[in-house]
Write a protein that holds these residues in place. Structure first.
Motif, PDB file in Angstrom:
ATOM      1  N   UNK A   4       0.848  -1.189   0.000  1.00  0.00           N
ATOM      2  CA  UNK A   4       0.000   0.000   0.000  1.00  0.00           C
ATOM      3  C   UNK A   4       0.881   1.236   0.000  1.00  0.00           C
ATOM      4  N   UNK A   5       0.318   2.325  -0.457  1.00  0.00           N
ATOM      5  CA  UNK A   5       1.053   3.585  -0.518  1.00  0.00           C
ATOM      6  C   UNK A   5       1.418   4.061   0.884  1.00  0.00           C
ATOM      7  N   UNK A   6       2.637   4.563   1.036  1.00  0.00           N
ATOM      8  CA  UNK A   6       3.112   5.064   2.325  1.00  0.00           C
ATOM      9  C   UNK A   6       3.663   6.480   2.133  1.00  0.00           C
ATOM     10  N   UNK A   7       2.775   7.480   2.041  1.00  0.00           N
ATOM     11  CA  UNK A   7       3.228   8.852   1.765  1.00  0.00           C
ATOM     12  C   UNK A   7       4.115   9.403   2.870  1.00  0.00           C
ATOM     13  N   UNK A   8       4.956  10.369   2.482  1.00  0.00           N
ATOM     14  CA  UNK A   8       5.895  11.000   3.400  1.00  0.00           C
ATOM     15  C   UNK A   8       5.960  12.496   3.095  1.00  0.00           C
ATOM     16  N   UNK A   9       6.346  13.295   4.110  1.00  0.00           N
ATOM     17  CA  UNK A   9       6.636  14.707   3.886  1.00  0.00           C
ATOM     18  C   UNK A   9       8.143  14.845   3.725  1.00  0.00           C
ATOM     19  N   UNK A  10       8.557  15.354   2.560  1.00  0.00           N
ATOM     20  CA  UNK A  10       9.972  15.458   2.211  1.00  0.00           C
ATOM     21  C   UNK A  10      10.430  16.908   2.310  1.00  0.00           C
ATOM     22  N   UNK A  11      11.628  17.108   2.868  1.00  0.00           N
ATOM     23  CA  UNK A  11      12.272  18.425   2.882  1.00  0.00           C
ATOM     24  C   UNK A  11      12.912  18.633   1.515  1.00  0.00           C
ATOM     25  N   UNK A  12      12.257  19.442   0.699  1.00  0.00           N
ATOM     26  CA  UNK A  12      12.599  19.522  -0.717  1.00  0.00           C
ATOM     27  C   UNK A  12      13.531  20.674  -1.080  1.00  0.00           C
ATOM     28  N   UNK A  13      13.441  21.793  -0.336  1.00  0.00           N
ATOM     29  CA  UNK A  13      14.304  22.942  -0.628  1.00  0.00           C
ATOM     30  C   UNK A  13      14.421  23.819   0.605  1.00  0.00           C
ATOM     31  N   UNK A  27       4.685  16.470  -0.456  1.00  0.00           N
ATOM     32  CA  UNK A  27       4.151  15.151  -0.129  1.00  0.00           C
ATOM     33  C   UNK A  27       4.632  14.168  -1.198  1.00  0.00           C
ATOM     34  N   UNK A  28       5.402  13.175  -0.779  1.00  0.00           N
ATOM     35  CA  UNK A  28       5.941  12.165  -1.692  1.00  0.00           C
ATOM     36  C   UNK A  28       5.124  10.885  -1.558  1.00  0.00           C
ATOM     37  N   UNK A  29       4.611  10.393  -2.671  1.00  0.00           N
ATOM     38  CA  UNK A  29       3.791   9.178  -2.647  1.00  0.00           C
ATOM     39  C   UNK A  29       4.437   8.033  -3.408  1.00  0.00           C
ATOM     40  N   UNK A  30       5.746   8.115  -3.599  1.00  0.00           N
ATOM     41  CA  UNK A  30       6.432   7.091  -4.393  1.00  0.00           C
ATOM     42  C   UNK A  30       6.720   5.820  -3.612  1.00  0.00           C
ATOM     43  N   UNK A  31       6.686   5.886  -2.283  1.00  0.00           N
ATOM     44  CA  UNK A  31       7.012   4.730  -1.453  1.00  0.00           C
ATOM     45  C   UNK A  31       5.767   3.881  -1.193  1.00  0.00           C
ATOM     46  N   UNK A  32       5.972   2.578  -1.059  1.00  0.00           N
ATOM     47  CA  UNK A  32       4.892   1.673  -0.661  1.00  0.00           C
ATOM     48  C   UNK A  32       5.440   0.671   0.349  1.00  0.00           C
ATOM     49  N   UNK A  33       4.535   0.004   1.041  1.00  0.00           N
ATOM     50  CA  UNK A  33       4.936  -0.962   2.062  1.00  0.00           C
ATOM     51  C   UNK A  33       3.849  -2.028   2.180  1.00  0.00           C
ATOM     52  N   UNK A 107       7.288  12.004   9.379  1.00  0.00           N
ATOM     53  CA  UNK A 107       5.977  12.383   8.881  1.00  0.00           C
ATOM     54  C   UNK A 107       5.601  11.380   7.787  1.00  0.00           C
ATOM     55  N   UNK A 108       5.000  10.279   8.194  1.00  0.00           N
ATOM     56  CA  UNK A 108       4.616   9.217   7.283  1.00  0.00           C
ATOM     57  C   UNK A 108       3.494   8.422   7.934  1.00  0.00           C
ATOM     58  N   UNK A 109       3.022   7.366   7.298  1.00  0.00           N
ATOM     59  CA  UNK A 109       1.967   6.526   7.878  1.00  0.00           C
ATOM     60  C   UNK A 109       2.542   5.307   8.587  1.00  0.00           C
ATOM     61  N   UNK A 110       3.504   4.650   7.967  1.00  0.00           N
ATOM     62  CA  UNK A 110       4.107   3.444   8.529  1.00  0.00           C
ATOM     63  C   UNK A 110       5.623   3.645   8.591  1.00  0.00           C
ATOM     64  N   UNK A 111       6.223   3.176   9.676  1.00  0.00           N
ATOM     65  CA  UNK A 111       7.676   3.289   9.804  1.00  0.00           C
ATOM     66  C   UNK A 111       8.231   2.069  10.508  1.00  0.00           C
ATOM     67  N   UNK A 112       9.288   1.516   9.956  1.00  0.00           N
ATOM     68  CA  UNK A 112      10.013   0.420  10.600  1.00  0.00           C
ATOM     69  C   UNK A 112      11.147   1.037  11.402  1.00  0.00           C
ATOM     70  N   UNK A 113      11.201   0.732  12.683  1.00  0.00           N
ATOM     71  CA  UNK A 113      12.222   1.270  13.582  1.00  0.00           C
ATOM     72  C   UNK A 113      13.079   0.115  14.073  1.00  0.00           C
TER      73      UNK A 113
END
Length: 343
Positions: A4-13, A27-33, A107-113
């Motif tokens: 599933x899509x796992x969006x993130x907030x990216x520091x872009x500039x 908002x980056x939506x390229x990642x999935x998990x 800043x994401x939905x799912x994170x592996x720690x």
């Protein structure tokens, strides 16, 4: 389960002034998990419940070579802050499925720690009656800032305290601590709704710093024994001549310079004349000394309604960049928080 899509907030500039949604932060939506099968490597899979938005985040949106009290966010990587997350899967014996953890997360939905990262997260108590969002506010870092800073200042009954930007999550907690300790409280904010909240908390003198004459108000209610400073610059300069002999100033923030060059402070001679003590304060310096006491005391006060707070809540990562800007411009009320799940 399929990925599933796992969006993130990216520091872009790196911004020159205020952070620009969609440019500074994207908002980056390229990642999935796949939450069921993603390898954990001895760590745990967390579902982010809520994430704090705080003024200091702007200071991390800078060139990495510029020194400060927290490192700069790496460009083109997710930003992070204090958050609450629920454990979905775990390969770590110290972390159980269903537990709620608090600490720095993306800043994401799912994170592996991983195992080392899990050691830095606090297990939160269940069934306290305190909303999870409060654990990034009044029962989290902002509340800790107020509680620990209050210990450092050693206030005395009958003293006068001035709190700038007092309607925020830190300032409003300080107002309540000060009233409970028998101090006269002067509190400022920039919107009528915020001023009304301060009146409800019992502040003795409430004014709009955008429209009132700060120097005249301070002159009327001087001397000031304690100045709780969130803004620095011209406000600090105006306060200095109105301080009491042996007054104390706690520097908690300098929001007036987060998005522009700092204003000069001219009244530094008052430090000598009045023997003022000024403290630079970081909440992380006092966690070991006061952390256990804070969690033993403050969540219970919130659950019983003895410590009040307000929130500005958004419910998606897509809204987070705008909320971050709103906090910088003072357009939110109380604690700003991104709530992604309600349980």
């Amino acid at each position: 389960m399929a990925p599933i899509q796992n969006p993130r907030i990216i520091f872009n500039s790196i911004p020159e002034g205020y952070p620009i949604p969609g440019e500074t932060l994207v908002v980056d939506t390229s990642e999935s998990i796949d939450p069921d099968t993603a390898p954990l490597g001895g760590g745990a899979l967390l579902k982010i419940i809520c994430i704090s938005v705080d003024p200091y985040l702007r200071g991390r949106m800078r060139e990495p070579h510029i020194p400060s009290y927290f490192p700069a966010f790496p460009l083109h990587k997710p930003i992070h802050n204090f958050a609450v997350a629920r454990v979905l899967r775990s390969e770590n014996p110290d972390v159980k499925v269903g537990q709620h953890l608090y600490g720095w997360l993306d800043f994401t939905h799912y994170q592996i720690v991983d195992a080392e990262g899990l050691k830095k997260l606090r297990v939160l108590p269940e069934g306290t009656g305190v909303p999870w969002s409060a654990y990034v506010g009044a029962a989290g870092m902002p509340g800790q800032t107020a509680y620990y800073g209050w210990k450092v200042l050693e206030p005395k009954k009958g003293e006068t305290i001035y709190i700038s930007t007092a309607a925020g999550p830190v300032g409003s907690a300080v107002v309540q601590l000060a009233k409970a300790a028998g101090l006269k409280v002067i509190a400022s904010a920039g919107q009528e709704g915020k001023l009304q909240f301060l009146r409800e908390l019992g502040a003795d003198v409430v004014f709009n710093y955008k429209t009132a004459n700060l120097e005249e108000i301070l002159k009327e209610h001087a001397p000031i024994d304690i100045y709780w400073d969130h803004v620095g610059g011209k406000t600090l300069d105006a306060v200095l001549p109105r301080m009491n002999l042996h007054g104390r100033i706690l520097i908690v923030g300098h929001v007036s310079s987060y998005n522009s060059k700092p204003d000069p402070v001219y009244n530094l001679d008052q430090f000598l004349a009045l023997r003022i003590r000024m403290y630079g304060f970081l909440v992380t310096d006092h966690e070991e000394q006061y952390g256990k006491e804070f969690y033993d005391v403050v969540p219970g006060k919130i659950a019983r309604g003895e410590l009040k707070y307000t929130e500005t809540v958004v419910h998606s990562l897509e809204e987070a960049p705008q909320l971050i800007l709103d906090v910088q411009q003072g357009n939110n009320a109380g604690k700003a928080v991104v709530v992604l799940e309600d349980n």
